[in-house]
Scaffold this motif. Structure first.
Motif, PDB file in Angstrom:
ATOM      1  N   THR A 264      27.292   9.321  91.350  1.00  0.00           N
ATOM      2  CA  THR A 264      26.403   8.654  90.397  1.00  0.00           C
ATOM      3  C   THR A 264      25.493   9.677  89.725  1.00  0.00           C
ATOM      4  O   THR A 264      24.943  10.562  90.375  1.00  0.00           O
ATOM      5  N   LYS A 265      25.327   9.535  88.423  1.00  0.00           N
ATOM      6  CA  LYS A 265      24.440  10.428  87.676  1.00  0.00           C
ATOM      7  C   LYS A 265      23.003   9.907  87.706  1.00  0.00           C
ATOM      8  O   LYS A 265      22.771   8.711  87.887  1.00  0.00           O
ATOM      9  N   GLN A 268      21.805   6.547  85.966  1.00  0.00           N
ATOM     10  CA  GLN A 268      22.935   5.627  85.795  1.00  0.00           C
ATOM     11  C   GLN A 268      22.714   4.332  86.571  1.00  0.00           C
ATOM     12  O   GLN A 268      22.312   4.349  87.736  1.00  0.00           O
ATOM     13  N   CYS A 314      22.650   3.687  81.147  1.00  0.00           N
ATOM     14  CA  CYS A 314      21.707   4.512  81.900  1.00  0.00           C
ATOM     15  C   CYS A 314      20.272   4.275  81.420  1.00  0.00           C
ATOM     16  O   CYS A 314      20.050   3.884  80.272  1.00  0.00           O
TER      17      CYS A 314
END
Length: 316
Positions: A264-265, A268, A314
């Motif tokens: 996961t960024k 996000q 995001c």
């Protein structure tokens, strides 16, 4: 004791109320000038002034206490009024103005300050918020003899309070206000009994608690989940943390660490459901539990998502 009291916000009014109820003679209250507040931006008296007026205690609201400054004449009148009272002690709590040396030396026993931290940790304007933000497990109240330095004076009494995981700045404020009110009464008893013993602060352990700025309120998901959760707690109720979604500023009032979601960024959105909105961070993720959109009310995540759609995307 004959006391001059100097303070402004709710934290200070709690202490003033305790002094009045204990039977101390409050000869004068110093508090900040009335400020515009609310939707109509009407002048509002401080919490301390409201209490003082209700108790029939004289109030002075100088802009400054510098005798040689722009408001020197006003400061001199306040100085002379205090001198006529011949106070045993001045009690200072979150007043907001610098007390020059001549004021500190006026009372028989000097000036005692109720400070919401375990000095020398978190000297300065925002000790409650900075302790939570830093992830401290404990804080407390110190009763300190004031001197010219910022919260540098020797400490008479100190008591610890645990910072619970669900404590925000508001809840911790109330705990410390109650504790400070109790400790100042003990401190005054020690002065009266000539049993007061002061301890010099360790300068090497000093940490400064800078004033909270609104610019700090933006949530940065490139920080760890723990850091973000602590910041949200620290900035509740003021100024409230903000995260932008599709350029809409959304206030985040409550969140918790939701653990790791590999791949996961930062920023996000991982999942959206009634239990919360999970957002990735640089380390672990947060589950947002309470939010508020512009012009709206503070809502649980379950209520918020009924009227707001988080599509795949995001937070900025």
């Amino acid at each position: 004791m004959k006391i001059v009291f100097a303070g402004t916000p709710e934290f200070a009014s709690t202490a003033l109320n305790a002094l009045v109820r204990a039977g101390h003679q409050i000869g004068l209250v110093l508090t900040q000038p009335d400020r515009p507040s609310g939707r109509g931006m009407k002048l509002q008296a401080s919490a301390v002034k409201k209490l003082a007026v209700s108790e029939g205690i004289p109030v002075e609201q100088p802009v400054s206490l510098r005798l040689d400054g722009r408001h020197g004449e006003e400061a001199k009148k306040v100085y002379e009024r205090i001198a006529r009272i011949e106070p045993d002690v001045m009690v200072v709590v979150a007043y907001g103005l610098i007390l020059p040396k001549v004021f500190l030396e006026l009372p028989k026993y000097g000036c005692l300050n109720i400070h919401a931290s375990l000095l020398p940790r978190w000297r300065g304007a925002a000790p409650i918020q900075r302790a939570i933000e830093a992830g401290d497990e404990k804080t407390g109240v110190s009763i300190m003899q004031m001197e010219e330095g910022l919260d540098t004076g020797p400490v008479l009494l100190k008591e610890t309070v645990a910072i619970e995981k669900d404590d925000n700045a508001s809840r911790l404020h109330d705990k410390l206000a109650d504790l400070g009110s109790r400790l100042i009464l003990s401190a005054l008893n020690q002065l009266a009994e000539n049993s007061a013993r002061f301890t010099v602060q360790d300068e090497d352990a000093a940490i400064y608690a800078a004033k909270i700025r609104k610019e700090e309120a933006t949530v940065n998901f490139t920080f760890s989940a723990t850091e973000i959760v602590n910041k949200i707690r620290a900035f509740d109720p003021f100024p409230g943390c903000i995260a932008k979604y599709r350029n809409i500023p959304i206030k985040i009032w409550k969140a918790e660490n939701a653990g790791s979601y590999p791949g996961t960024k930062a920023g996000q959105i991982v999942s959206v459901n009634e239990s919360g909105i999970v957002v990735g961070c640089v380390e672990d993720s947060v589950r947002i539990l309470e939010l508020q959109k512009p012009g709206g009310k503070r809502l649980s995540a379950a209520e918020f998502i009924k009227g707001f759609s988080f599509e795949n995307g995001c937070f900025e």
